[in-house]
Design a protein around this motif. Structure first.
Motif, short mmCIF file in Angstrom:
data_model
loop_
_atom_site.label_atom_id
_atom_site.label_comp_id
_atom_site.label_asym_id
_atom_site.label_seq_id
_atom_site.Cartn_x
_atom_site.Cartn_y
_atom_site.Cartn_z
N LYS A 1 33.05 58.10 19.23
CA LYS A 1 33.65 57.99 17.89
C LYS A 1 34.62 56.83 17.82
N HIS A 2 35.39 56.63 18.90
CA HIS A 2 36.32 55.50 18.91
C HIS A 2 35.56 54.18 18.89
N THR A 3 34.46 54.11 19.65
CA THR A 3 33.66 52.88 19.68
C THR A 3 33.14 52.53 18.29
N VAL A 4 32.62 53.53 17.59
CA VAL A 4 32.12 53.30 16.23
C VAL A 4 33.26 52.89 15.31
N SER A 5 34.43 53.48 15.51
CA SER A 5 35.58 53.16 14.66
C SER A 5 36.04 51.72 14.86
N VAL A 6 35.88 51.19 16.08
CA VAL A 6 36.23 49.79 16.34
C VAL A 6 35.35 48.88 15.50
N TRP A 7 34.05 49.19 15.44
CA TRP A 7 33.16 48.40 14.58
C TRP A 7 33.55 48.55 13.11
N GLN A 8 33.85 49.75 12.68
CA GLN A 8 34.19 49.98 11.28
C GLN A 8 35.48 49.27 10.88
N ARG A 9 36.45 49.23 11.78
CA ARG A 9 37.74 48.61 11.46
C ARG A 9 37.67 47.09 11.44
N PHE A 10 36.96 46.50 12.42
CA PHE A 10 37.02 45.06 12.58
C PHE A 10 35.75 44.33 12.14
N GLY A 11 34.65 45.07 11.99
CA GLY A 11 33.43 44.46 11.49
C GLY A 11 32.57 43.76 12.52
N ASN A 12 33.11 43.54 13.73
CA ASN A 12 32.30 42.89 14.76
C ASN A 12 31.34 43.90 15.38
N PRO A 13 30.08 43.55 15.59
CA PRO A 13 29.18 44.44 16.34
C PRO A 13 29.78 44.74 17.72
N VAL A 14 29.51 45.93 18.23
CA VAL A 14 30.13 46.38 19.48
C VAL A 14 29.06 46.69 20.52
N ILE A 15 29.28 46.21 21.75
CA ILE A 15 28.46 46.59 22.89
C ILE A 15 29.29 47.53 23.76
N LEU A 16 28.79 48.75 23.94
CA LEU A 16 29.45 49.75 24.78
C LEU A 16 28.73 49.79 26.12
N ILE A 17 29.46 49.58 27.21
CA ILE A 17 28.86 49.55 28.54
C ILE A 17 29.20 50.85 29.28
N ILE A 18 28.16 51.49 29.80
CA ILE A 18 28.34 52.67 30.65
C ILE A 18 27.86 52.28 32.05
N ASP A 19 28.82 51.93 32.92
CA ASP A 19 28.47 51.58 34.29
C ASP A 19 28.34 52.86 35.12
N GLU A 20 27.61 52.77 36.23
CA GLU A 20 27.34 53.95 37.07
C GLU A 20 26.83 55.10 36.20
N ALA A 21 25.85 54.76 35.36
CA ALA A 21 25.35 55.71 34.36
C ALA A 21 24.74 56.96 34.97
N ASP A 22 24.28 56.87 36.23
CA ASP A 22 23.68 58.05 36.85
C ASP A 22 24.69 59.18 37.04
N SER A 23 25.99 58.86 36.97
CA SER A 23 27.00 59.91 37.08
C SER A 23 27.14 60.70 35.79
N LEU A 24 26.58 60.17 34.69
CA LEU A 24 26.68 60.84 33.39
C LEU A 24 25.33 61.26 32.83
#
Length: 247
Positions: free
Chosen positions: A137-160
């Motif tokens: 939700k915070h990631t989406v809100s960053v896009w909504q507030r500033f208008g720049n497209p956002v890339i969210l990185i999940i490193d070590e994804a196998d842990s999640l």
């Protein structure tokens, strides 16, 4: 023990501060990634299509004067890109700099945020799901507030993102995968300009539902002979062992 829904979630522990591209530091780091130019070029175009999906419709109308089935296919995809391969093959470095390359190629600003493994929580029932929801939700809100497209990185994804079919998997882990799937679908359905890059060294343990949803699964292999020559030539550029020696 239950995780209280009223407990305060510190978003700074779950996500890095937003980094806005282009920057000179990211550009220099991206240029050091020798041997994966084709992967980077394709990734730039693929992420751009999610950020500006109308370009596909425009391309269809320009060349065929009608919408093609590819439009419906794109609408069913979630903006998830899975990087998999051995340690040290450039997965994380490319994920952390592709926003800069994209911004320069398409002439707009791109924001990058990295998710911390702290989202796993400490084992309380419901904690992991709550933290993951807060992070998305915070990631989406960053896009909504500033208008720049956002890339969210999940490193070590196998842990999640470990398969829910694994018998040893804890209920909280299964709940976490479900939460991530829900938020990926929400990003797609809401047309949020957010793309997710998940990085893993163990692609075999990733949940099949996430594998099916991924817009692209990109394999990073150890450099072969030609790529090794490119890397060595680049590293010793300007010397007798430079690029001219190995080309």
């Amino acid at each position: 023990m239950l995780f209280s829904g009223m407990a305060k979630i510190d978003i700074d522990e779950l996500l890095t501060p937003p980094e806005v591209f282009p920057t000179e530091k990211a550009r220099r780091r991206f240029l050091r990634l020798v041997g994966i130019k084709k992967i980077a070029d394709n990734l730039i175009e693929d992420i751009h299509m999610f950020f500006h999906s109308n370009c596909i419709e425009g391309w269809c109308q320009k060349h065929y004067n009608e919408s093609l089935p590819i439009i419906e296919l794109m609408e069913d995809m979630v903006p998830l890109f899975l990087f998999e391969g051995d340690v040290g093959t450039g997965k994380t470095a490319l994920a952390e700099t592709i926003g800069d390359a994209l911004g320069r190629a398409k002439d707009y600003r791109v924001t990058m945020i990295k998710m911390s493994t702290q989202v796993r929580g400490t084992g309380y029932v419901g904690q992991m799901g709550s933290m993951l929801s807060a992070a998305f939700k915070h990631t989406v809100s960053v896009w909504q507030r500033f208008g720049n497209p956002v890339i969210l990185i999940i490193d070590e994804a196998d842990s999640l993102l470990t398969s829910r079919a694994t018998q040893e998997q804890h209920h909280e882990d299964k709940s976490g995968v479900n939460t991530i799937l829900q938020h990926l679908d929400a990003i797609k359905n809401d047309s949020s300009k957010v793309a997710v890059i998940a990085i893993t060294n163990r692609v075999g343990v990733i949940d099949p539902a996430l594998m099916r949803r991924a817009a692209s699964i990109i394999h990073f292999s150890r450099p072969e002979s030609r790529q090794r020559k490119q890397i060595i030539g680049h590293l010793f550029k300007g010397t007798q062992w430079g690029e001219d020696t190995f080309n």
